[in-house]
Structures are given as C-alpha cells and as structure tokens.
Design a protein around this motif. Structure first.
Motif, short mmCIF file in Angstrom:
data_model
loop_
_atom_site.label_atom_id
_atom_site.label_comp_id
_atom_site.label_asym_id
_atom_site.label_seq_id
_atom_site.Cartn_x
_atom_site.Cartn_y
_atom_site.Cartn_z
N ALA A 187 -2.49 -11.20 7.45
CA ALA A 187 -3.00 -12.33 6.69
C ALA A 187 -2.36 -12.39 5.32
CB ALA A 187 -4.52 -12.24 6.56
N LYS A 188 -2.23 -11.23 4.67
CA LYS A 188 -1.61 -11.19 3.35
C LYS A 188 -0.14 -11.59 3.41
CE LYS A 188 -4.71 -7.72 1.34
NZ LYS A 188 -4.82 -6.36 0.77
N THR A 189 0.54 -11.15 4.47
CA THR A 189 1.95 -11.52 4.63
C THR A 189 2.09 -13.03 4.78
OG1 THR A 189 2.52 -9.39 5.62
CG2 THR A 189 3.98 -11.25 6.09
N ALA A 190 1.23 -13.63 5.60
CA ALA A 190 1.28 -15.08 5.81
C ALA A 190 1.00 -15.83 4.51
CB ALA A 190 0.29 -15.49 6.88
N GLU A 191 0.02 -15.33 3.75
CA GLU A 191 -0.30 -15.97 2.48
C GLU A 191 0.86 -15.86 1.50
OE1 GLU A 191 -3.84 -14.08 1.17
OE2 GLU A 191 -5.13 -15.00 2.71
N ARG A 192 1.49 -14.71 1.47
CA ARG A 192 2.62 -14.51 0.56
C ARG A 192 3.79 -15.43 0.94
NH1 ARG A 192 4.19 -10.24 -2.49
NH2 ARG A 192 2.00 -10.32 -3.16
N ARG A 193 4.09 -15.50 2.22
CA ARG A 193 5.16 -16.39 2.68
C ARG A 193 4.86 -17.84 2.31
NH1 ARG A 193 8.93 -15.11 6.55
NH2 ARG A 193 8.76 -17.25 7.34
N ALA A 194 3.62 -18.25 2.51
CA ALA A 194 3.23 -19.63 2.19
C ALA A 194 3.37 -19.91 0.71
CB ALA A 194 1.80 -19.91 2.66
N ALA A 195 3.00 -18.93 -0.12
CA ALA A 195 3.12 -19.10 -1.57
C ALA A 195 4.58 -19.19 -2.00
CB ALA A 195 2.43 -17.94 -2.29
N ILE A 196 5.43 -18.39 -1.38
CA ILE A 196 6.86 -18.42 -1.70
C ILE A 196 7.47 -19.76 -1.29
CG2 ILE A 196 9.11 -17.43 -1.14
CD1 ILE A 196 7.66 -14.70 -0.90
N ILE A 197 7.11 -20.24 -0.12
CA ILE A 197 7.63 -21.53 0.35
C ILE A 197 7.18 -22.65 -0.58
CG2 ILE A 197 7.46 -23.25 2.20
CD1 ILE A 197 7.40 -20.89 4.18
N ALA A 198 5.92 -22.62 -0.99
CA ALA A 198 5.41 -23.65 -1.91
C ALA A 198 6.16 -23.62 -3.23
CB ALA A 198 3.91 -23.45 -2.13
N ALA A 199 6.42 -22.42 -3.75
CA ALA A 199 7.17 -22.29 -5.00
C ALA A 199 8.61 -22.79 -4.83
CB ALA A 199 7.16 -20.84 -5.47
N LEU B 62 15.74 -23.32 4.60
CA LEU B 62 15.40 -23.73 5.95
C LEU B 62 13.90 -23.60 6.21
CD1 LEU B 62 18.41 -22.18 7.90
CD2 LEU B 62 18.09 -24.56 7.18
N ALA B 63 13.27 -22.60 5.60
CA ALA B 63 11.82 -22.46 5.74
C ALA B 63 11.09 -23.61 5.06
CB ALA B 63 11.37 -21.13 5.14
N VAL B 64 11.60 -24.05 3.92
CA VAL B 64 11.01 -25.18 3.22
C VAL B 64 11.14 -26.46 4.06
CG1 VAL B 64 11.30 -26.70 1.22
CG2 VAL B 64 11.31 -24.24 0.90
N LEU B 65 12.30 -26.66 4.66
CA LEU B 65 12.50 -27.84 5.50
C LEU B 65 11.62 -27.80 6.74
CD1 LEU B 65 16.39 -28.16 5.23
CD2 LEU B 65 14.66 -29.59 4.12
N ALA B 66 11.48 -26.62 7.34
CA ALA B 66 10.61 -26.50 8.51
C ALA B 66 9.16 -26.78 8.13
CB ALA B 66 10.73 -25.09 9.10
N ASP B 67 8.76 -26.31 6.96
CA ASP B 67 7.40 -26.55 6.49
C ASP B 67 7.19 -28.04 6.25
OD1 ASP B 67 4.81 -25.47 5.28
OD2 ASP B 67 5.61 -26.61 3.59
N ARG B 68 8.20 -28.73 5.72
CA ARG B 68 8.10 -30.17 5.51
C ARG B 68 7.87 -30.90 6.82
NH1 ARG B 68 10.36 -34.75 6.52
NH2 ARG B 68 10.38 -36.41 4.99
N ASP B 69 8.62 -30.50 7.86
CA ASP B 69 8.48 -31.16 9.14
C ASP B 69 7.09 -30.93 9.74
OD1 ASP B 69 10.97 -32.27 9.03
OD2 ASP B 69 11.94 -30.75 10.28
N GLU B 70 6.57 -29.73 9.58
CA GLU B 70 5.25 -29.44 10.10
C GLU B 70 4.17 -30.28 9.42
OE1 GLU B 70 4.54 -25.30 9.71
OE2 GLU B 70 6.13 -24.70 11.11
N ARG B 71 4.40 -30.60 8.16
CA ARG B 71 3.42 -31.36 7.41
C ARG B 71 3.52 -32.85 7.66
NH1 ARG B 71 1.53 -28.95 2.49
NH2 ARG B 71 2.13 -26.78 2.33
#
Length: 212
Positions: A13-25, A66-75
């Motif tokens: 859970a912490k890893t997922a939260e950290r990844r999400a925070a990095i992508i948002a930044a 690429l993670a940012v772009l993938a996140d954009r598509d998911e949203r």
C-alpha cells in the motif's frame, strides 16, 4: 484475517501511494515546464522525497513520463463510452475542462513530441491515428444512417474534429472565459451532420449545437 496477512499488505500500500504521489508531482512538473525542462530533482522536491527514491520507482525520466501518460489515459477518455458521437464528444470535452492541469500537460507534451526522438512521440502519433480512425468510422456509420451532409468526407471530417478539439483546448487554456470547447465542437458537428430524425424524436439534434 490473520495479523500476518494484514501486516503484509502494508508495504504494498505504501509503495502504491508513493508511486501515485511521484506521478502526480511529475504531472505538475511536466505540465509547467515540459518534459525536456522538467527535472527528476524537481519531481522529487515536489513530493518531498529524494531523487534516488524517485529513480527507485522509475529508473529513467522516460519511464516517469510514460507513467504520467498512462495515468492520464486511465483518468480520461471513458466518459464518452456508450454514447452517440455528438453526446460523447460533448461529454468528454466538458469533463476535460474540469482537469485543466491534465489538459495543460497533454498540450505541452504533444507540442514537444513532434520530434521523433522525443520519448512520447510514438504515444502521440498512435493516439492521433486512433482518434482519426475512430471518428472517421463513426462518420461513415452516420453516413449510412443518412446523417452526414452531402459532400462531407468521413475521414477528413474525423481529422478535422481531432484538429479542432486540440486547437480549441489550447485556446481555452490561454483564455478560458472566451473559449467554450464543447460549444465549438457542437458547432462543428452541426456543420457536417444533419439533424437526427430518429423515432420519437430520439437521438441528438446537432442543429441546436450552434447556440450558447
């Protein structure tokens, strides 16, 4: 559930939260400065971690993009699913205005990625190709229904819709009070489509799309 299994989920859970925070930044950094000027160090600073922590999750800056772009598509593009062309386009355009940061990111990276060497070049080239093909096919279906105006080429209408959408979004970012993206798209569709004369007045009469 045993204490062992509960505790085991914590690191994940912490890893997922950290990844999400990095992508948002990273999304904020790339939207503000572009991919080339935005640095991994600035991403790290924005989410309050070290640069090595960012690189632990995303070994290269390209991986982060690429993670940012993938996140954009998911949203992003699911709001139009199951809707007719006019309704789907309007719904998606209205949804986009609620996420100006995402649209700014998209517009910035799209302009940068015209160079074949840019890591997002293939992503945007494929995205444009899919959009043109999808809209062209929908216009062909509308032609079969007798709704495409005489002389309108479905593929050119599809490419025109993509071009107008991106251009209107860019103008909206510059002056949101002066440009209504959904209205501009409805107006365009009203020019290339005939009103829906379906049973019981159903469907979407785009003749009303030129109004406010």
């Amino acid at each position: 559930m045993s204490p062992r299994s509960t505790g085991a989920r914590g690191p994940y859970a912490k890893t997922a939260e950290r990844r999400a925070a990095i992508i948002a930044a990273a999304r904020e950094v790339f939207a503000s400065h572009g991919y080339r000027s935005g640095s991994v160090q600035e991403v790290a600073d924005r989410c309050g971690v070290s640069q090595s922590a960012v690189l632990h999750h995303f070994p290269a800056k390209e991986d982060l993009l690429l993670a940012v772009l993938a996140d954009r598509d998911e949203r992003g593009d699911d709001v139009a699913e199951g809707l007719a062309l006019e309704a789907g386009v309007t719904a998606q355009a209205s949804r986009n205005t609620g996420t100006p940061g995402i649209i700014e990111l998209y517009t910035t990276l799209c302009a940068e990625s015209t160079s074949p060497e840019h890591p997002a070049h293939a992503y945007f080239a494929e995205r444009f190709a899919r959009a043109r093909s999808s809209f062209g096919e929908q216009f062909r279906e509308l032609r079969e229904e007798g709704r495409l105006r005489p002389g309108v080429d479905p593929d050119l209408a599809g490419a025109g819709l993509v071009a107008l959408w991106d251009g209107a979004q860019l103008q909206w970012l510059m002056d949101p009070d002066a440009v209504n993206v959904a209205q501009a798209l409805r107006h365009y569709l009203g020019l290339v489509l005939l009103p829906d004369r379906g049973p019981a007045g159903g469907g979407h009469d785009t003749s009303a799309g030129t109004g406010a």
